[in-house]
Motif scaffolding. Structure first.
Motif, PDB file in Angstrom:
ATOM      1  N   UNK A  54     -10.133 -15.100 -11.040  1.00 57.06           N
ATOM      2  CA  UNK A  54      -8.912 -14.298 -11.018  1.00 57.06           C
ATOM      3  C   UNK A  54      -8.212 -14.333 -12.370  1.00 57.06           C
ATOM      4  N   UNK A  55      -8.122 -15.517 -12.973  1.00 57.04           N
ATOM      5  CA  UNK A  55      -7.477 -15.640 -14.286  1.00 57.04           C
ATOM      6  C   UNK A  55      -8.170 -14.761 -15.321  1.00 57.04           C
ATOM      7  N   UNK A 103     -12.556 -20.274 -21.239  1.00 58.60           N
ATOM      8  CA  UNK A 103     -11.428 -19.351 -21.347  1.00 58.60           C
ATOM      9  C   UNK A 103     -10.260 -20.009 -22.062  1.00 58.60           C
ATOM     10  N   UNK A 104      -9.318 -19.197 -22.487  1.00 56.66           N
ATOM     11  CA  UNK A 104      -8.164 -19.765 -23.181  1.00 56.66           C
ATOM     12  C   UNK A 104      -6.904 -19.787 -22.315  1.00 56.66           C
ATOM     13  N   UNK A 118     -11.521 -24.349 -15.165  1.00 56.73           N
ATOM     14  CA  UNK A 118     -10.956 -23.332 -16.050  1.00 56.73           C
ATOM     15  C   UNK A 118     -11.195 -23.712 -17.510  1.00 56.73           C
ATOM     16  N   UNK A 119     -10.987 -24.977 -17.849  1.00 55.45           N
ATOM     17  CA  UNK A 119     -11.231 -25.474 -19.201  1.00 55.45           C
ATOM     18  C   UNK A 119     -12.715 -25.362 -19.563  1.00 55.45           C
ATOM     19  N   UNK A 155      -5.541 -35.064 -18.248  1.00 54.64           N
ATOM     20  CA  UNK A 155      -6.973 -35.299 -18.466  1.00 54.64           C
ATOM     21  C   UNK A 155      -7.813 -34.087 -18.066  1.00 54.64           C
ATOM     22  N   UNK A 156      -7.355 -33.335 -17.073  1.00 50.16           N
ATOM     23  CA  UNK A 156      -8.088 -32.134 -16.646  1.00 50.16           C
ATOM     24  C   UNK A 156      -7.923 -30.995 -17.649  1.00 50.16           C
ATOM     25  N   UNK A 157      -6.960 -31.137 -18.558  1.00 50.50           N
ATOM     26  CA  UNK A 157      -6.761 -30.114 -19.572  1.00 50.50           C
ATOM     27  C   UNK A 157      -5.486 -29.316 -19.432  1.00 50.50           C
TER      28      UNK A 157
END
Length: 185
Positions: free
Chosen positions: A51-52, A83-84, A78-79, A104-106
């Motif tokens: 979706x993002x 993607x940004x 996502x990281x 830690x997950x970004x």
């Protein structure tokens, strides 16, 4: 600020919260911000990366209280997707585990329930700029103990002000010792 879509000047936000009531409220608040617009509102993070990407999201505002920690896992996916899109977590619980796991997950930000509407706006903007944002409540308390210069009123608060001298682990550890964050049992 460098939103993904060059055709628009707005920061594009996806709101992720399982409560329709809370999701709707967050969307209404965000829509009042200048140059920030909600492009999607979803109840879970299962298809967040997809979706993002479809809506060209700059930032995802995600609930840290999802069952089975799915929000943290979605952030990591996502990281890893390259993607940004940046992530800001919203939590009712200032636990050490949550804050540390989000970073830690970004994630680029973490807001506590004590944060106000202006801090939400600042967190979304800071995330787009690639900065890490922690709730001003934590930073204000830590500034007194860590001998960080007084944080300016009305300006953007970000952990970057403290990061030159202290790591995320140092700051979180100090917050735990001071009772600003709680250790989960």
């Amino acid at each position: 600020m460098n939103p993904q879509s060059n055709s628009e000047l707005s920061i594009r936000v996806v709101v992720v919260n399982e409560s329709g009531f809370i999701r709707e409220g967050l969307c209404r608040v965000i829509e009042r911000f200048k140059d920030i617009k909600v492009v999607a509102s979803i109840p879970d993070s299962h298809r967040l990366s997809e979706i993002a990407q479809q809506v060209h999201a700059d930032v995802v505002l995600i609930d840290a209280q999802f069952p089975s920690q799915e929000g943290f896992e979605a952030t990591q996916r996502l990281r890893e997707s390259g993607g940004i899109t940046r992530v800001v977590f919203l939590s009712i619980n200032p636990s050490l585990t949550e804050v540390k796991r989000a970073l830690e997950a970004g994630a680029n930000g973490f807001l506590l329930r004590e944060a106000g509407v202006s801090e939400l706006e600042i967190a979304l903007q800071a995330a787009v700029e690639g900065k890490i944002f922690l709730c001003p409540t934590i930073l204000k308390r830590l500034s007194k103990v860590l001998d960080i210069e007084e944080l300016p009123k009305g300006e953007r608060f970000s952990i970057n002000a403290a990061q030159g001298r202290y790591s995320i682990d140092d700051i979180i550890s100090k917050a735990l010792r001071l009772g600003i964050l709680q250790q989960e049992q």
